[in-house]
Structure formats: C-alpha cells, structure tokens
Design a protein around this motif. Structure first.
Motif, PDB file in Angstrom:
ATOM      1  N   GLN A  92      -0.631  -0.285  14.524  1.00  0.00           N
ATOM      2  CA  GLN A  92      -2.068  -0.008  14.553  1.00  0.00           C
ATOM      3  C   GLN A  92      -2.695  -0.330  13.204  1.00  0.00           C
ATOM      4  N   ASP A  93      -3.889  -0.915  13.242  1.00  0.00           N
ATOM      5  CA  ASP A  93      -4.661  -1.242  12.036  1.00  0.00           C
ATOM      6  C   ASP A  93      -6.100  -0.787  12.306  1.00  0.00           C
ATOM      7  N   ARG A  94      -6.406   0.434  11.883  1.00  0.00           N
ATOM      8  CA  ARG A  94      -7.691   1.060  12.192  1.00  0.00           C
ATOM      9  C   ARG A  94      -8.434   1.415  10.910  1.00  0.00           C
ATOM     10  N   GLY A  95      -9.652   1.898  11.057  1.00  0.00           N
ATOM     11  CA  GLY A  95     -10.475   2.240   9.906  1.00  0.00           C
ATOM     12  C   GLY A  95      -9.841   3.247   8.970  1.00  0.00           C
ATOM     13  N   ALA A  96      -9.099   4.207   9.518  1.00  0.00           N
ATOM     14  CA  ALA A  96      -8.482   5.258   8.701  1.00  0.00           C
ATOM     15  C   ALA A  96      -7.179   4.806   8.041  1.00  0.00           C
ATOM     16  N   GLY A  97      -6.625   3.676   8.468  1.00  0.00           N
ATOM     17  CA  GLY A  97      -5.366   3.190   7.890  1.00  0.00           C
ATOM     18  C   GLY A  97      -4.532   2.445   8.908  1.00  0.00           C
ATOM     19  N   ILE A  98      -3.282   2.227   8.537  1.00  0.00           N
ATOM     20  CA  ILE A  98      -2.341   1.557   9.434  1.00  0.00           C
ATOM     21  C   ILE A  98      -1.268   2.554   9.836  1.00  0.00           C
TER      22      ILE A  98
ATOM     23  N   GLY B  19       0.822  -1.197   0.000  1.00  0.00           N
ATOM     24  CA  GLY B  19       0.000   0.000   0.000  1.00  0.00           C
ATOM     25  C   GLY B  19       0.856   1.246   0.000  1.00  0.00           C
ATOM     26  N   THR B  20       0.206   2.375  -0.025  1.00  0.00           N
ATOM     27  CA  THR B  20       0.876   3.674  -0.103  1.00  0.00           C
ATOM     28  C   THR B  20       1.149   4.235   1.282  1.00  0.00           C
TER      29      THR B  20
ATOM     30  N   ASN C 100       1.144  -6.079  16.042  1.00  0.00           N
ATOM     31  CA  ASN C 100       2.607  -6.073  16.042  1.00  0.00           C
ATOM     32  C   ASN C 100       3.061  -6.838  14.796  1.00  0.00           C
ATOM     33  N   TYR C 101       2.795  -6.266  13.617  1.00  0.00           N
ATOM     34  CA  TYR C 101       3.100  -6.903  12.336  1.00  0.00           C
ATOM     35  C   TYR C 101       4.414  -6.368  11.779  1.00  0.00           C
ATOM     36  N   PHE C 102       4.950  -7.061  10.811  1.00  0.00           N
ATOM     37  CA  PHE C 102       6.185  -6.642  10.158  1.00  0.00           C
ATOM     38  C   PHE C 102       5.892  -5.573   9.108  1.00  0.00           C
ATOM     39  N   MET C 103       6.808  -4.633   8.971  1.00  0.00           N
ATOM     40  CA  MET C 103       6.721  -3.612   7.924  1.00  0.00           C
ATOM     41  C   MET C 103       7.904  -3.843   6.976  1.00  0.00           C
ATOM     42  N   HIS C 104       7.600  -3.963   5.692  1.00  0.00           N
ATOM     43  CA  HIS C 104       8.633  -4.161   4.677  1.00  0.00           C
ATOM     44  C   HIS C 104       8.564  -3.032   3.657  1.00  0.00           C
ATOM     45  N   ASN C 105       9.689  -2.766   3.013  1.00  0.00           N
ATOM     46  CA  ASN C 105       9.615  -1.868   1.869  1.00  0.00           C
ATOM     47  C   ASN C 105       9.140  -2.698   0.678  1.00  0.00           C
ATOM     48  N   ALA C 106       8.909  -2.055  -0.447  1.00  0.00           N
ATOM     49  CA  ALA C 106       8.408  -2.777  -1.616  1.00  0.00           C
ATOM     50  C   ALA C 106       8.916  -2.116  -2.887  1.00  0.00           C
ATOM     51  N   TYR C 107       8.984  -2.902  -3.926  1.00  0.00           N
ATOM     52  CA  TYR C 107       9.285  -2.380  -5.251  1.00  0.00           C
ATOM     53  C   TYR C 107       7.994  -2.454  -6.065  1.00  0.00           C
ATOM     54  N   ILE C 108       7.588  -1.335  -6.629  1.00  0.00           N
ATOM     55  CA  ILE C 108       6.358  -1.293  -7.419  1.00  0.00           C
ATOM     56  C   ILE C 108       6.734  -1.392  -8.893  1.00  0.00           C
ATOM     57  N   PHE C 109       6.265  -2.451  -9.545  1.00  0.00           N
ATOM     58  CA  PHE C 109       6.532  -2.648 -10.975  1.00  0.00           C
ATOM     59  C   PHE C 109       5.672  -1.720 -11.825  1.00  0.00           C
TER      60      PHE C 109
ATOM     61  N   ILE D  57       5.027   6.302  10.761  1.00  0.00           N
ATOM     62  CA  ILE D  57       4.385   6.338   9.449  1.00  0.00           C
ATOM     63  C   ILE D  57       2.888   6.098   9.578  1.00  0.00           C
ATOM     64  N   VAL D  58       2.142   6.642   8.630  1.00  0.00           N
ATOM     65  CA  VAL D  58       0.733   6.322   8.441  1.00  0.00           C
ATOM     66  C   VAL D  58       0.622   5.871   6.995  1.00  0.00           C
ATOM     67  N   ALA D  59      -0.153   4.814   6.754  1.00  0.00           N
ATOM     68  CA  ALA D  59      -0.219   4.267   5.404  1.00  0.00           C
ATOM     69  C   ALA D  59      -1.616   3.746   5.077  1.00  0.00           C
ATOM     70  N   PHE D  60      -1.806   3.418   3.825  1.00  0.00           N
ATOM     71  CA  PHE D  60      -2.990   2.790   3.235  1.00  0.00           C
ATOM     72  C   PHE D  60      -4.174   3.744   3.061  1.00  0.00           C
TER      73      PHE D  60
END
Length: 180
Positions: free
Chosen positions: A64-70, A7-8, A31-40, A17-20
């Motif tokens: 955090q994983d809430r209605g407004a994002g992660i 996600g963005t 308590n999830y893992f955060m990875h970077n990504a390569y967007i094709f 950070i705030v994302a998605f």
C-alpha cells in the motif's frame, strides 16, 4: 542496479510494517519490493532533514502507498517481472548478460526496463558516438508461449547510438505494455 527510496519504519506488527509517515508515490494498492538499508548518516536541516544510506537485500513487499505512508509484509517477496538482457559489442566482441527483477507498474516498468537496458549497453560498449544497434526482445506470457510478443529492430545514429537505443526501447515497451 537498485533504485528506490529510503525511509523510516514507523510500526511493526509481526510481519506487517508501516513506514515513511507520508506517501511514496501515492499509488494506492501496489506490489513493490521492500529492501533493508544501511544508513550512513542523517543530514540535519531545519526545513528538510534526510537520511544518506544504501539499499540492501530484498526482505519483503510493499502493498500500500497512501497519504499516511506505505505498508507491506516482511518476509513475503513481490514477484516482479524477470528480465534478462544480453548485449554484445561486435566491434570488441565484448558480451554482457544482466538479470534483473523489475516492479510491475504501468508507469514505472517501461522506464526502469529502458534504464536497465541503457545501463547494460553503456557498460558493454564502453564508448559514446555513432553506430548501429540491433534490438530483439521477447515479452513472455504466463498464458503459454503462443501468447509471447517478439520484436526485432535495427537502429542507426551518427551522434550517439546509446541515447537513440534508450528512446526507441522505452517507446516499444510503453507501446507493448499499453496494448496488452
């Protein structure tokens, strides 16, 4: 093997950070893992565009994983559950060892662990069909070795030992995790 969602990143403030802009699973505190990504590429669609990408290196943790994002912290890694899987095919004397780290989650941990075991067994025996599988596992306690849980079982299937193996392993993990 990495499984995740791409996600963005919406906002960055130092290591926060705030994302998605939407929930991932809407689980609240996590308590999830955060990875970077390569967007094709970005696949444009009027009703639902999406990114086609590949998950990269672990760079932080999602807290955090809430209605407004992660949201999460960059540079601070989630501990996860270390898992070592040893598989040996006695027919071909092929062996494989995989070391993985799995997120701590009541619902996802058993499924992810079972999927990882299934994948390792499949790659090691490199066939489908009947057979016998012996399964031994130990769940180690952080409160001392006397609190460890060890199980040892043998399974047989005429049809496909891999599928039976996955089902039984998933059942045992779900049973053990819910009883702790």
């Amino acid at each position: 093997m990495k499984m995740g969602a791409i996600g963005t990143v919406t906002y960055v403030d130092n290591d926060q950070i705030v994302a998605f802009g939407h929930p991932f699973l809407k689980k609240g505190s996590i308590n999830y893992f955060m990875h970077n990504a390569y967007i094709f590429t970005v696949v444009n669609n009027l009703s639902s565009s999406f990114k086609l990408g590949s998950i990269g290196a672990e760079v932080g943790k999602i807290t955090q994983d809430r209605g407004a994002g992660i949201s999460g912290q960059y540079k601070y890694l989630a501990p996860g559950i270390p898992v070592t899987i040893n598989v040996r095919d006695t027919d071909t004397d092929t062996a494989m060892t995989k070391r993985v780290k799995i997120i701590e989650d009541d619902e996802l941990t058993p499924v992810l662990a079972a999927t990882t075991v299934y994948n390792t067994v499949n790659k090691t025996i490199d066939r489908t069909g009947g057979g016998t599988a012996t399964l031994s596992y130990t769940i180690r306690s952080s409160n001392g070795r006397d609190k460890d849980i060890t199980r040892h079982n043998m399974y047989y299937s005429e049809e496909n030992i891999n599928r039976l193996y996955l089902f039984k392993y998933s059942f045992h993990l779900a049973f053990v995790s819910s009883s702790s």
